[in-house]
Enzyme design. Structure first.
Site, mmCIF file in Angstrom:
data_model
loop_
_atom_site.group_PDB
_atom_site.id
_atom_site.type_symbol
_atom_site.label_atom_id
_atom_site.label_comp_id
_atom_site.label_asym_id
_atom_site.label_seq_id
_atom_site.Cartn_x
_atom_site.Cartn_y
_atom_site.Cartn_z
ATOM 1 N N SER A 156 114.415 -71.519 32.958
ATOM 2 C CA SER A 156 115.447 -71.431 33.430
ATOM 3 C C SER A 156 117.255 -70.268 33.025
ATOM 4 C CB SER A 156 116.141 -72.947 34.337
ATOM 5 O OG SER A 156 116.995 -72.674 34.651
ATOM 6 N N HIS A 207 113.695 -68.222 35.668
ATOM 7 C CA HIS A 207 114.013 -68.851 36.901
ATOM 8 C C HIS A 207 115.483 -68.437 37.102
ATOM 9 C CE1 HIS A 207 113.363 -72.476 39.705
ATOM 10 N NE2 HIS A 207 114.672 -73.068 38.655
ATOM 11 N N ASP A 244 118.530 -70.573 38.796
ATOM 12 C CA ASP A 244 118.798 -71.160 39.729
ATOM 13 C C ASP A 244 120.334 -71.267 40.605
ATOM 14 O OD1 ASP A 244 117.276 -73.809 38.929
ATOM 15 O OD2 ASP A 244 117.816 -73.172 37.259
ATOM 16 N N MET A 251 123.229 -72.389 43.024
ATOM 17 C CA MET A 251 123.942 -73.676 43.473
ATOM 18 C C MET A 251 124.943 -73.207 44.243
ATOM 19 S SD MET A 251 123.713 -76.656 40.506
ATOM 20 C CE MET A 251 122.443 -76.002 39.677
ATOM 21 N N HIS A 283 115.858 -70.387 42.960
ATOM 22 C CA HIS A 283 115.485 -71.684 43.366
ATOM 23 C C HIS A 283 116.983 -71.356 44.099
ATOM 24 C CE1 HIS A 283 115.592 -76.096 42.069
ATOM 25 N NE2 HIS A 283 115.508 -75.967 43.798
ATOM 26 N N MET A 323 119.211 -73.659 45.765
ATOM 27 C CA MET A 323 120.080 -75.133 45.849
ATOM 28 C C MET A 323 121.239 -75.185 46.830
ATOM 29 S SD MET A 323 119.423 -76.558 42.081
ATOM 30 C CE MET A 323 119.378 -75.194 41.740
ATOM 31 N N MET A 380 110.630 -80.986 42.286
ATOM 32 C CA MET A 380 111.697 -81.155 41.388
ATOM 33 C C MET A 380 111.125 -82.846 40.989
ATOM 34 S SD MET A 380 114.220 -78.789 41.473
ATOM 35 C CE MET A 380 114.821 -79.283 40.281
ATOM 36 N N ASP A 393 109.875 -78.842 38.145
ATOM 37 C CA ASP A 393 111.289 -78.254 37.395
ATOM 38 C C ASP A 393 111.672 -79.222 37.574
ATOM 39 O OD1 ASP A 393 113.923 -76.781 37.174
ATOM 40 O OD2 ASP A 393 113.979 -76.347 39.478
#
Ligand code: DX5
Ligand code: ZN
Length: 215
Positions: free
Chosen positions: A7, A32, A34, A36, A65, A67, A136, A174
């Site tokens: 990540s 990965h 992330d 957010m 990913h 979020m 998760m 994850d």
């Protein structure tokens, strides 16, 4: 499959090119990403500018990913920015089907994700619709949290259901993954392990990647 997707969230943002170089030279399978939004999760990370900066220099597929609330507004732009797979949270949307279709139409792989407090059974109707499901093993929002042990049972249950339905849907795990718990996660049916701090905060990140993969 026994893949690893380090990540980027735990990388050194002042020296991103160095970290991408390390990933390129490592046994990492994917990278990965992330994303957010400060609304779906109580934290902000990064978005398109970082994706667009790393896409030309990263040789590994980018596993995004999201979020965020309203992923339907952004999934296509993430594909255009170089995503190889785009995932979003089931609990962030009313109906995942049209959003999965948006991603598929762009010839991109799909992933549905759930936080630790969401029952794994809620994924069952979508298992045949997606390339991957992400469980998760910490609450989405921050790197460096402790692995929630109850994830193991959820993982076994999910793997059994995928087998029962005769599917080849991948399972990604994850949060809080490290060299100590990786082997049992793979054995319980995980195909892809995400690891942030266990890779980027290690003295020797390439070796950390190998250890997690059991090489
Ligand atoms: C958490 C992110 C994870 C995180 C993992 O919200 O989705 O991908 O970066 O970090 P570690 O491996 O440090 O738990
Ligand atoms: Zn993640």
């Amino acid at each position: 499959m026994r893949l690893i997707s380090p990540s980027l969230l735990s990388a050194d943002f002042a020296h991103l090119a160095d970290d991408i170089q390390m990933i390129n030279q490592s046994d990492a399978d994917w990278l990965h990403i992330d994303v957010m939004d400060g609304t779906f999760v109580p934290n902000l990370s990064f978005g398109f500018p970082i994706m667009e900066a790393i896409e030309p220099i990263c040789k590994k597929p980018l596993d995004v990913h999201l979020m965020i609330v309203h992923p339907e507004k952004y999934v296509e732009r993430f594909v255009d920015a170089g995503a190889w797979s785009v995932g979003f949270h089931l609990e962030a949307v009313d109906d995942p089907m049209p959003i999965l279709e948006q991603i598929r139409k762009k010839n991109c792989r799909t992933c549905l994700t759930i936080n630790p407090d969401i029952a794994v059974e809620r994924l069952y109707p979508y298992l045949k619709e997606v390339d991957m499901v992400l469980l998760m093993s910490v609450f989405a929002g921050y790197g460096g949290q402790k692995f929630i042990p109850e994830t193991m049972d959820k993982l076994r249950t999910l793997k059994a259901e995928i087998t029962r339905q005769g599917l080849d849907t991948l399972i990604e795990i994850d949060g809080g993954v490290n060299a100590q718990n990786a082997e049992s996660l793979y054995n319980a049916g995980a195909d892809v392990l995400v690891a942030g701090s266990a890779v980027f905060h290690a003295q020797d990140p390439k070796e950390a990647i190998r250890k997690i993969k059991g090489l």
